[in-house]
Write a protein that holds these residues in place. Structure first.
Motif: not given
Length: 280
Positions: A223-229, A267-280
């Motif tokens: 739907s309007h949500w985007l979940l990213s890993f 430089q940065p080593g490994r990093s893990l990111w979990l993000t959530a976005g909502y489109s209006f």
């Protein structure tokens, strides 16, 4: 043919006129085109070099803008699955602002760039096409200023600018798995990189080693949500990049550093990111 002219008036820098010209010729209806582009530009001095001086950084309120002239020949060709874009360029920079906050350098840069975009049918039936991008750049930049570490001063001599990898490759691939789920891969290659003339490690003929870094992302759209890993630097490579500014700290840690700025930057080593976005 496209013409452009930019006029700037500033109470400090006075006036600057920047012309541009582009000629485009299509060899056929849509598959192939040639462009010849010329442009001029300027870059205002940063505030920290105008007014932000301290014990290891000079400031100069009389700095003037840098100027650049660029000529580029571009070939564009489209096939069933690829859009190819190849360019050969030559750029001249003058009134260059060096880290000592003075306009006294000239630089001459030329190189080759390839930018490719592709699209292929997905191996998963019924899903959107697999898309991606492939970039390659070759660059060689010369400066008319070289640093003498024995005398501790600059002198006029043509030398490699340094801190710019001569060969770089970037690959991005996006694979839709379902209508809502896709996987993205990215790989970056940097060829062995010489260091800036001011960097004391140049006396030891030290260069930044060649390196390959991998990133990946998994995206889910609902739907309007985007979940990213995301996983950045997937294999946790321990790599360095050239130092910034004067990069004058050196590598003799048995005594006081030669300056405040790292000669090499981890430089940065490994990093893990979990993000959530909502489109209006």
């Amino acid at each position: 043919m496209n013409f452009g002219l930019r006029y700037d008036h500033n109470q400090i820098w006075e006036t600057t006129t920047s012309p541009s010209l582009a000629t485009i010729y299509k060899l056929n209806q849509s598959e192939t085109a040639i462009k010849l582009v010329y442009g001029e530009a300027f870059q205002e001095p940063p505030a920290k070099q105008l007014y932000g001086g301290w014990s290891d950084r000079n400031a100069n309120p009389d700095l003037k803008p840098e100027h650049a002239k660029n000529l580029e020949l571009i070939l564009i060709h489209k096939t069933q699955h690829w859009l190819h874009n190849v360019s050969l360029y030559h750029a001249k920079y003058y009134d260059v602002i060096r880290e000592d906050a003075i306009n006294d350098a000239k630089r001459d840069s030329w190189g080759l760039e390839y930018r490719g975009q592709f699209e292929y049918d997905n191996l998963i039936s019924g899903q959107a096409a697999i898309t991606g991008q492939l970039f390659y750049t070759y660059a060689e930049t010369k400066s008319n200023q070289s640093y003498d570490h024995q005398e501790g001063q600059w002198y006029e001599k043509s030398t490699s600018l340094g801190d710019i990898s001569p060969h770089k490759i970037n690959l991005i691939v996006n694979i839709p798995v379902t209508a809502a789920f896709n996987i993205n891969f990215k790989a970056n290659y940097f060829h062995r990189t010489p260091l800036y003339s001011r960097n004391p490690l140049t006396e030891q003929e030290i260069k930044v080693s060649s390196r390959v870094l991998f990133d990946t992302a998994i995206n889910y759209q609902h739907s309007h949500w985007l979940l990213s890993f995301k996983a950045m630097n997937v294999f946790d490579r321990k790599v360095f990049a050239p130092g910034t500014g004067k990069a004058n700290a050196g590598n003799d840690f048995s005594k006081r550093s030669l300056g405040f700025n790292n000669s090499l930057s981890p430089q940065p080593g490994r990093s893990l990111w979990l993000t959530a976005g909502y489109s209006f």
